[in-house]
Every structure is written in C-alpha cells, then in structure tokens.
Design an enzyme around this catalytic site. Structure first.
Site, PDB file in Angstrom:
ATOM      1  N   HIS A 236      -7.274  17.014  -0.793  1.00  0.00           N
ATOM      2  CA  HIS A 236      -5.924  16.521  -1.449  1.00  0.00           C
ATOM      3  C   HIS A 236      -4.829  17.885  -1.263  1.00  0.00           C
ATOM      4  O   HIS A 236      -3.807  17.502  -0.791  1.00  0.00           O
ATOM      5  CB  HIS A 236      -6.341  16.625  -2.915  1.00  0.00           C
ATOM      6  CG  HIS A 236      -5.139  16.288  -3.651  1.00  0.00           C
ATOM      7  ND1 HIS A 236      -4.411  17.266  -4.347  1.00  0.00           N
ATOM      8  CD2 HIS A 236      -4.219  15.305  -4.049  1.00  0.00           C
ATOM      9  CE1 HIS A 236      -3.148  16.812  -4.882  1.00  0.00           C
ATOM     10  NE2 HIS A 236      -3.138  15.535  -4.766  1.00  0.00           N
TER      11      HIS A 236
ATOM     12  N   CYS B  51      -2.728   6.624  11.019  1.00  0.00           N
ATOM     13  CA  CYS B  51      -2.020   7.347   9.958  1.00  0.00           C
ATOM     14  C   CYS B  51      -2.986   8.276   9.361  1.00  0.00           C
ATOM     15  O   CYS B  51      -2.711   9.162   8.194  1.00  0.00           O
ATOM     16  CB  CYS B  51      -1.429   6.240   8.866  1.00  0.00           C
ATOM     17  SG  CYS B  51      -2.623   5.391   7.988  1.00  0.00           S
TER      18      CYS B  51
HETATM   19  C1  PEP Z   1      -7.158   7.859   6.272  1.00  0.00           C
HETATM   20  O1  PEP Z   1      -8.298   7.689   5.538  1.00  0.00           O
HETATM   21  O2  PEP Z   1      -7.184   8.472   7.269  1.00  0.00           O
HETATM   22  C2  PEP Z   1      -5.813   7.747   5.602  1.00  0.00           C
HETATM   23  C3  PEP Z   1      -4.712   8.015   6.004  1.00  0.00           C
HETATM   24  O3  PEP Z   1      -5.895   7.459   4.120  1.00  0.00           O
HETATM   25  P1  PEP Z   1      -6.351   8.584   2.832  1.00  0.00           P
HETATM   26  O4  PEP Z   1      -6.348   9.912   3.688  1.00  0.00           O
HETATM   27  O5  PEP Z   1      -5.215   8.579   1.975  1.00  0.00           O
HETATM   28  O6  PEP Z   1      -7.922   8.361   2.437  1.00  0.00           O
END
Ligand code: PEP
Ligand code: MG
Length: 554
Positions: free
Chosen positions: A137, A512
């Site tokens: 986080h 992403c």
């Molecule tokens: C991922 O898992 O790569 C993602 C972009 O989502 P998060 O980091 O919010 O789980």
C-alpha cells in the site's frame, strides 16, 4: 560520454585512463539535445542515449551532495518511490497531519500503511515502512502521490506505544530528524538538505521527440482530478487505472462505506450506497473533466472490505456512536471480516458478485457523471473495468449488471454515452482462458501486481521477509514486483494477449500493474503488442522514453 584522465609532462600529452562518464539526469538530457542541434547525432540516437530511470532526478528532489557526505547511513529498505526527503519522525497519520499543520516537515514511519493513513501520507515529506514490498500500500500510494517512500526496511523495529524506532540497538524517538532516499532505499539519521527539481526546456523537447518515435501509448494510474491533471501535464494519454476505493476514505464517505459494510441486508446496503453515490459521481466528473477527450478506465471496487472498517477500539467506539449500535456489534462485524489470506479472499469481482448493489451504484455513478459532463460539453470515454476475474462467468455476471444499469440510467435521463466494458487480467486462470473471456470483454488490462503474486505464489504484503535474501543469494536477479518477470509471468501476459486477440483482433490491451512505469517491462509490453502501458503520474516521462526506445530498437 567519457571521463578522461590526462596529464601533460615535458610538453607531451599523456592519456592516463578513460571510462564511461558519470553525469546527472539533467546533464544527460542536455548533452543529448545539444548533440542533435550540433548535428553530431540524430533524433533516434539521442533518445537511445538517455537512460529512462535517470529522468527521476529531473522529477523529484535530490539530496544536496555536500550535506549527504556529512550524514550517517542507518538502514536500507526498498526504493519504493523515488526522491529525497527529510523531516521529523512521526508514527501516526493523524499526528502527521497535526504536525504538518504547524509547518513541521515530517517523515511518517509505520510498520506498514493502510488506506486509513492516506491523509497523513499526503502531508508527509516521505514515508518509511518496516514491512511491505514494491506493491505494498505504502509503495503504490506514494508513487501515485510522487512522494518519496522507502518500504520494507526490515532492520527497523517500531514501538508505537513508546513512539520509538530502533535500528541496531540505537533508539530514535518521535521528533528526531530522519532522511530518506526513495530512489535507492537508503535511510539516514539527521537532517539532510534537498534540492528541488527544475524541468528544463530540453526535457520538454525530449518528450516531444519520444512522442514522434513511439507506438505504445502511455496512460496513468490516477484516482483524483489533481493526479489526473498532473499526469496530463506529463503527457498521459488517458487513465489506465482509476482505483475507486481510494476515493472512499475522505471525510463523510468512509462513514457511509462503513454503514454499507455493517448492514445486514440488501436494503440496508442500498440505503448506505445511495449516500455514497453523489460522492462517487462528483469524483468521476472531476476526473472526466481533467481528462477531457481521453479514455478513462475505472475499476470497480477491489480491496477486501476489512480495509475500510476501524480496527482501533476508540475508532470502533466512534463508529458505534455514529451508527447508533453497540461497540460489541461493531467489533463482531469487524472480526467477521478478518480473513486468513485477504489477498486471495473476498475481494475483486467477488464483492460485486456477492453484493451486486455495489456494482450497480458504481456503474450508475460513472454513467451519470459521463452524462453530466456531456451536458457541459466535456467529451468522455469511460471504460468500466471488472477486477480479479478468473472465469468468464464472473465477468459475464458483472457485465450484465453494468450494461443493465447503464441502460436504466440512459432511459431515466433520455440521453446516452458510449462506454466500454472490459476486465483486469490478474489471475493466472484468466490469462490461460483469455480467448473465452475476450469473446465478451472489450478490453484487457494486465494487473501484473496480482499476476506476479499469484504466479510466483509470493504474497505482495509479506514478500519483504524473504525477497531481499532471494536477491542476495542470487535466486532471483530482480524483484519481480518491480521488474516484470518476462520468463514466467511474461508468458502469461503474452499468451493472454494472443489468445484474447485470436477471438477479438481489435481487443484493446494494456497493463496497469506497477510494471507499467519500469523501463524493461515497458519494452516487453511493446514487444507483445500492447496498446498502452499505465503508470503513476511521475513515472510517465520514464515510460514515454522507454516506449520510444522500444520502437526504435525494433
Ligand atoms: C494489479 O494487481 O496489478 C493492479 C493494478 O491492481 P492492485 O494493485 O490495485 O491490486
Ligand atoms: Mg490487482
């Protein structure tokens, strides 16, 4: 560039040695651009001579080198978010806010951060955590904010009660000065002055050149109008990931979210969701406005619900008072949300499947925001994204709620907007069955944070305990949460893209996960034929340069 050592003796010039020269990021850009103007190299050569990661120096503060020489290095963690920061140690997010309000520069030191710490992180100069990896986080949020962060500094022992942090038996107290280098992961005691970055005209010219020679688009991961605006100024061509949950923590919203979580039935949840709807709609309107004309991918609620409820007794009491229920009831509900493996538990599309009313509310907020923007002459391109699917049935169930809700809103408002529905590919099974999913999904976005977690079987939150040892012992050459593992995880990305496009040749594919801003991973995404990468705002220039280099290297 070469660093030459020479001497002149008795009228003779002697070259003593030569090696690759060290230069600052600013010098690197200036030299490349000057050499084009002098006709020494061409545009493509200039782009290839700039090292993407060194652009960080142009975008974030760095330490004053003289001050750094006099400082003492006390620990090392992960280089979670670049830049240099100096401030006084504070252990609690709310106190960071209080200190910052009195113009104190603070470094927020936590064992790990949670969404409850957002406001404190926002005002801190830098963030230091004892636990957590490159996609923890603290790391993800700090990168989004463009704020210096060192995560997973395992040698630090934090005692919240005594408000101390101990490293090698030396105790540091609240209020002591501390300095962080988020680009290297180094932690220093004391105050080290920093120098703010200055963007030169050459930087802008380099970015324009990159634009000319690139194929891959670069989008941003942004959750607020402010971050969207910053990203656009760095050249973002849309939003690749808007994590809706980050919007839930401000002011009154968190109360309504908690009310929803504590509700025992659909009716209760719907009452609470109706309170959240106006906030969400307003958030989306702001983001659409900042991104006028560009695509915006909005992901439905993803994290486990226990992240939203209070865990401290005094906060549970406050919540009980607000909701007119007993502290015991709050405690029972909070305890019932605890999971052994939250990352593999009740999260992602599993939330929208068990509580379809959440998907309905979020879709309504997105579509109503788009219609409101249309009325104001703002062009929107919403892309609604379902998180964490592993089967096409999960996708289909969410897609039908999204399309039905959108249709309902169009009929109510007697107007419509175009939008896409697609999915994250972040569970290995989704990558393996991408052809089945692409029959229905209009776009894929690879969530390589979760995909790395689930392919390696390394918990994103706990890998800090053993990854440094794996790196040191040469089991892994790089942290796979930082640099995409092209050999293993990369196969799933490539296979998912190919299988998806085998049934839908025009499938829009992006990434992403945090790898979207890491140069070698960006080049890999280019190679597998993605349409775009998406990264935090301050990594956009790095991704743009890496994308241009990938196209030139082809
Ligand atoms: C991922 O898992 O790569 C993602 C972009 O989502 P998060 O980091 O919010 O789980
Ligand atoms: Mg994910």
């Amino acid at each position: 560039m070469q660093d030459l050592e020479f001497t002149i003796q008795d009228g003779h010039l002697w070259l003593l040695q030569t090696r690759g020269g060290k230069r600052t990021g600013a010098a690197m850009v200036k030299i490349a651009m000057d050499m084009i103007h002098e006709g020494v190299i061409n545009e493509k050569q200039a782009i290839m001579r700039v090292e993407p990661n060194k652009l960080d120096e142009l975008l974030h503060p760095v330490f004053d080198l003289d001050a750094l020489k006099a400082s003492s290095h006390i620990a090392k963690g992960l280089p979670a978010s670049p830049g240099a920061a100096t401030g006084r140690i504070v252990f609690f997010a709310d106190e960071a806010e209080e200190w910052a309000a009195k113009d104190e520069k603070v470094i927020l030191v936590r064992i790990e951060t949670s969404p409850e710490d957002l406001a404190g992180m926002n005002v801190a100069e830098g963030i230091l955590t004892a636990r957590g990896g490159m996609t923890s986080h603290a790391a993800v949020v700090a990168r989004g904010m463009g704020k210096c962060c060192v995560s997973g500094a395992g040698s630090i022992l934090i005692n919240y009660k005594k408000r101390t942090m101990t490293i090698d038996k030396k105790v540091y107290n609240e209020g002591d000065w501390l300095s962080l280098n988020g680009s290297t992961g180094e932690v220093y005691s004391g105050k080290i002055s920093t120098i703010d970055p200055e963007l030169s005209g050459d930087f802008g010219k380099l970015m324009t050149l990159c634009e000319k020679h690139t194929k891959l688009a670069v989008r941003t991961n942004a959750d607020t109008p402010h971050d969207s605006t910053v990203a656009r100024s760095f050249g973002a061509q849309g939003i690749g990931l808007c994590r809706t949950e980050h919007m839930f923590f401000e002011g009154e919203r968190i109360k309504a979210i908690r009310e929803m979580i504590l509700s025992e039935d659909v009716e209760g949840r719907e009452v609470a969701l109706a309170k959240i709807l106006p906030y969400q709609r307003e958030d989306f309107e702001g983001i659409f406005e900042a991104m006028n004309g560009l695509p915006v991918t909005i992901r439905l609620l993803d994290p486990p619900l226990h992240e939203f409820v209070p865990h401290e007794p005094e906060n549970q009491k406050e919540m009980a008072n607000e909701m007119g229920i007993s502290v015991e009831e709050v405690k029972i509900k909070v305890d019932s949300l605890a999971e052994f493996n939250p990352m593999l538990g009740h999260r992602g599309c599993r939330l929208g499947i068990t509580y379809p009313e959440i998907t309905e509310m979020q879709t309504r907020a997105i579509i109503e925001a788009a219609l409101n923007c249309k009325a104001k002459g703002i062009e929107t391109k919403p892309e609604i994204m379902v998180p964490l699917i592993g089967t096409k049935e999960e996708y289909l169930m969410q897609e039908s709620i999204i399309r039905d809700t959108a249709q309902k809103v169009f009929e109510e408002k007697n107007d419509s907007v175009e939008f896409l529905v697609g999915t994250m590919i972040e569970i290995p099974r989704a990558a393996l069955t991408a052809d089945e999913i692409a029959e229905y999904a209009e776009f894929f976005s690879f969530g390589t944070n979760d995909l790395t977690q689930m392919t390696f079987g390394y918990s994103r939150d706990d890998a800090g305990k053993f990854l440094p040892v794996y790196l040191e012992k040469g089991i892994l050459a790089d942290d796979p949460f930082q640099k995409l593992d092209q050999t293993g995880v990369g196969q799933l990305v490539e296979m998912g893209t190919k299988r998806g496009r085998s049934v839908r040749p025009d499938l829009k594919v992006g990434i992403c996960g945090e790898h979207g801003g890491e140069p070698s991973s960006v080049k890999f995404c280019h190679k597998v034929g993605m349409n775009y990468v998406s990264c935090s705002p301050y990594r956009i220039p790095i991704a743009r340069l890496a994308a241009a280099q990938a196209a030139i290297e082809e």
